[in-house]
Design a protein around this motif. Structure first.
Motif, PDB file in Angstrom:
ATOM      1  N   TRP A 156      65.058 -14.159   0.989  1.00 55.90           N
ATOM      2  CA  TRP A 156      65.892 -15.323   1.309  1.00 55.90           C
ATOM      3  C   TRP A 156      65.394 -16.573   0.586  1.00 55.90           C
ATOM      4  O   TRP A 156      64.193 -16.812   0.477  1.00 55.90           O
ATOM      5  N   SER A 157      66.340 -17.362   0.126  1.00 56.68           N
ATOM      6  CA  SER A 157      66.045 -18.656  -0.484  1.00 56.68           C
ATOM      7  C   SER A 157      67.288 -19.512  -0.369  1.00 56.68           C
ATOM      8  O   SER A 157      68.417 -18.996  -0.290  1.00 56.68           O
ATOM      9  N   ASN A 190      65.625 -13.537  14.435  1.00 53.48           N
ATOM     10  CA  ASN A 190      66.355 -14.195  15.509  1.00 53.48           C
ATOM     11  C   ASN A 190      67.864 -14.133  15.296  1.00 53.48           C
ATOM     12  O   ASN A 190      68.627 -14.675  16.092  1.00 53.48           O
ATOM     13  N   GLY A 191      68.299 -13.501  14.180  1.00 42.34           N
ATOM     14  CA  GLY A 191      69.722 -13.415  13.898  1.00 42.34           C
ATOM     15  C   GLY A 191      70.276 -14.651  13.214  1.00 42.34           C
ATOM     16  O   GLY A 191      71.481 -14.757  13.036  1.00 42.34           O
ATOM     17  N   THR A 192      69.387 -15.585  12.816  1.00 45.00           N
ATOM     18  CA  THR A 192      69.824 -16.774  12.104  1.00 45.00           C
ATOM     19  C   THR A 192      69.326 -16.703  10.659  1.00 45.00           C
ATOM     20  O   THR A 192      68.701 -15.732  10.259  1.00 45.00           O
ATOM     21  N   GLY A 195      64.022 -20.009   8.221  1.00 44.14           N
ATOM     22  CA  GLY A 195      62.875 -19.928   9.125  1.00 44.14           C
ATOM     23  C   GLY A 195      61.595 -19.582   8.384  1.00 44.14           C
ATOM     24  O   GLY A 195      61.564 -19.402   7.157  1.00 44.14           O
ATOM     25  N   ALA A 196      60.507 -19.464   9.150  1.00 43.09           N
ATOM     26  CA  ALA A 196      59.205 -19.152   8.563  1.00 43.09           C
ATOM     27  C   ALA A 196      59.210 -17.750   7.957  1.00 43.09           C
ATOM     28  O   ALA A 196      60.009 -16.887   8.318  1.00 43.09           O
ATOM     29  N   SER A 197      58.274 -17.514   7.031  1.00 45.89           N
ATOM     30  CA  SER A 197      58.203 -16.244   6.312  1.00 45.89           C
ATOM     31  C   SER A 197      58.051 -15.062   7.268  1.00 45.89           C
ATOM     32  O   SER A 197      58.676 -14.018   7.076  1.00 45.89           O
TER      33      SER A 197
END
Length: 634
Positions: A156-157, A190-192, A195-197
């Protein structure tokens, strides 16, 4: 959900279930289909623990004919390996399986028709990184030979970027599949998104056989689909005896011999996916309804709690003031102290009967006293007027008691005086003092009005004297010299201050000569106050920005010069664009470690001459546009 596996079965029953499930299993009409990518794997290095799941069609495939173009094109395809290392890894992974699942390496490299396959990106897989505990199927596992440690995909980015994975087999002819995902849409645990790695580990890109992508995250689990069964209520599960509950069941795999059980009542159907349970009058306490069915691992079960609301009894305490009336739950009004009982038909939760006992108390008027203090100069409403002097004042509060009855309160009022404080300071330059949020650093008399712990004014007068001194300053700024430059002597001059002391050891002088790089400090002591300044003489590499553009590349999948890439260093900005001879844009990229693989919109372009435009800004601000041509040979 409750999940259990019955351990006692005959070989005959296992064979029947296995055959039944294989008959129901879907096999693609193509030679194979990619179904899932574990993009953001747990384990380090990540590039040795990523996985791809695919399913083989009606024709067996030989892994010796396999070729992969990773989403991260800088990682080459290293072919598959089967050896003692992979055998030990498979054995270790099978030891972690808690269900009836099994991992197999293909015999002689042949993947059978209909096989579910996991491609692991390295034989150096960390067997503890991604869980196989819930595996409930037989899957074939193949390993890319060790060597790639960087990620094969793009995690993700926020930077936009579509990433493409391509897998092909040279036999049968035309056997390939290509899938694409958007790295900005990968979800976390969390399904979002984002966030953190740590919570992004486990990100999946899942594909249907038409190549449509969805995104999910099951944390540190390998990309297989575990068997499960789940009951969903279609109506409330908290009921009265005799009420109905509508239920349905869903499962991730095909089920056989569905069966509903539980309770003292009856089911509209005990074998269908959906049923209605009618409770019995004997269902007077909470109980579970169960559903079970036969799957690959045997019998799997789920349950749901049915909560019974029996005829309810309750006791409540109420109070009124003398002269008032109270309305009971049954509607009657009373005004005398006592115990009253009401039966409400259907008055409990979900319509059950309830019996309510009311203990009614009648309260008299109350009296009390309190003490209040105010600041000098303030006023407060007491005894019907605003008071500014100490004393005792009486008020009658209508409904002011804790139970809502009238109360007579006597208030003792005290007056808190204003506080005055004086403070003095004699300090060197650079000193500052903060009073009530105000910062003072120069000679003067300052007055601040603060608040005491009692909430009244506190007036503080501050007398500040700053001693007159001279501050020392080094004339020169920091100096940078190149690594190969000879330092033959550098003069450092200081102005101001008194009684100077240098960090190099000299004293009483306002200049020194130095022959080595470092940080040099001068300290002044004037009239009892110190000040200092410093200068740095620093060596640097003095690197020269470079750029190199090749004039030929050969994208023939021989892992040698397959990608047209620009090399260089010291960039602040980089963008390259490829055009054909008619000026049509074919490809562009902004990362120096990326390049053009000789395709346009997924199709191979022919041998020939193509043209590039490079926009680059070097460190230091110099910008250049570089044009040229490159020859593509196949």
């Amino acid at each position: 959900m409750i999940f259990k596996v019955n351990g006692l079965k005959t070989l005959f029953l296992l064979a029947i279930i296995f055959l039944a499930l294989n008959v129901k299993a879907q096999i693609p009409s193509t030679c194979f289909e990619i179904e899932s990518i574990l993009v953001d794997a747990c384990g380090s290095p990540e590039g040795e623990n990523e996985m791809v799941r695919f399913v083989v069609g009606n024709t067996p495939l030989n892994v010796a004919n396999m070729n992969v173009s990773w989403a991260n094109s800088s990682n080459p395809w290293l072919n598959t390996c089967k050896n003692t290392t992979t055998a030990n890894a498979v054995s270790a992974l099978n030891a972690t399986v808690q269900g009836c699942g099994l991992l197999l390496e293909p015999t002689n490299g042949i993947l059978p028709a209909g096989a579910r396959v996991l491609l692991v990106t390295s034989t150096a897989i960390d067997v503890n990184a991604n869980s196989f505990a819930n595996l409930a199927d037989t899957m074939y596992v193949i390993f890319q030979c060790a060597g790639n440690t960087a990620g094969h995909f793009a995690n993700w980015s926020t930077s936009p970027g579509m990433r493409t994975l391509s897998i092909s087999f040279s036999s049968p002819s035309g056997c390939s599949d290509v899938v694409t995902y958007d790295r900005t849409l990968l979800v976390n645990q969390n399904g979002t998104i984002g966030g953190a790695s740590a919570i992004r580990d486990g990100a999946l890109a899942n594909f249907d056989w038409q190549g449509n992508v969805t995104y999910d995250n099951f944390a540190c689990q390998a990309p297989f689909v575990p068997a499960n069964i789940s009951i969903t209520p279609l109506s409330p599960t908290t009921i009265c005896p005799g009420d109905n509950v509508q239920l349905t069941v869903s499962a991730s795999s095909s089920l056989q011999n569905l069966l509903w059980t539980g309770g003292n009542g009856s089911f509209s159907s005990t074998i269908n996916n959906s049923t209605t349970y009618t409770s019995s009058l004997n269902d007077t306490t909470d109980f579970y309804i169960y559903v079970e069915g036969s799957a690959a691992c045997g019998t799997i079960t789920d349950s749901i709690l049915i909560t019974i609301n029996p005829p309810a009894t309750a006791t409540q305490n109420a109070s009124i003031c003398q002269g008032q009336t109270y309305t009971l739950p049954g509607g009657s009004q009373v005004n005398t102290q006592g115990t009253y009982i009401d039966t409400l038909i259907g008055g409990a939760a979900l319509g059950c009967d309830s019996i309510i006992t009311t203990n009614l108390a009648v309260n008299n008027f109350t009296t009390g006293s309190t003490s209040i203090s105010i600041c000098q100069g303030d006023s407060i409403l007491l005894g019907g007027a605003f008071q500014t002097t100490a004393g005792n004042y009486i008020d009658t509060l209508v409904g002011g008691s804790s139970v809502g009855c009238d109360s007579i309160i006597t208030t003792t009022l005290s007056i808190n005086p204003t506080k005055f404080t004086t403070q003095s300071f004699t300090e060197c330059p650079g000193f500052s003092i903060t009073v009530g949020g105000n910062v003072y650093a120069s000679t003067g008399i300052y007055t601040d009005v603060l608040t005491t712990s009692l909430g009244c004014d506190s007036i503080i007068e501050t007398n500040l004297t700053i001693i007159a001194t001279s501050q020392v300053n080094i004339v020169q700024n920091n100096v940078t010299i190149c690594r190969d430059e000879l330092l033959t002597g550098f003069v450092i001059n200081a102005v101001g201050g008194a009684n100077l002391v240098w960090s190099s050891g000299e004293t009483g002088v306002d200049s020194i000569i130095v022959f080595t790089e470092g940080i040099y400090t001068v300290t002044s002591n004037d009239n009892g106050c110190t000040s200092e300044d410093q200068i740095g003489i620093i060596r640097d590499e003095c690197l020269v920005p470079t750029i190199f553009v090749p004039n030929t590349f050969t994208p023939n999948n021989d892992n040698n010069n397959d990608v047209f890439m620009i090399k260089g260093s010291e960039f602040d900005f980089f963008e390259a664009t490829i055009f054909n001879r008619w000026g049509e844009q074919l490809f562009s990229w902004k990362e120096i470690d990326e390049g053009w693989d000789g395709t346009y919109q997924g199709s191979i372009v022919p041998t020939g001459t193509y043209f590039y435009l490079i926009d680059v800004t070097f460190i230091g601000g110099k910008r250049e546009f570089i044009k040229g041509s490159v020859t593509l040979l196949r």
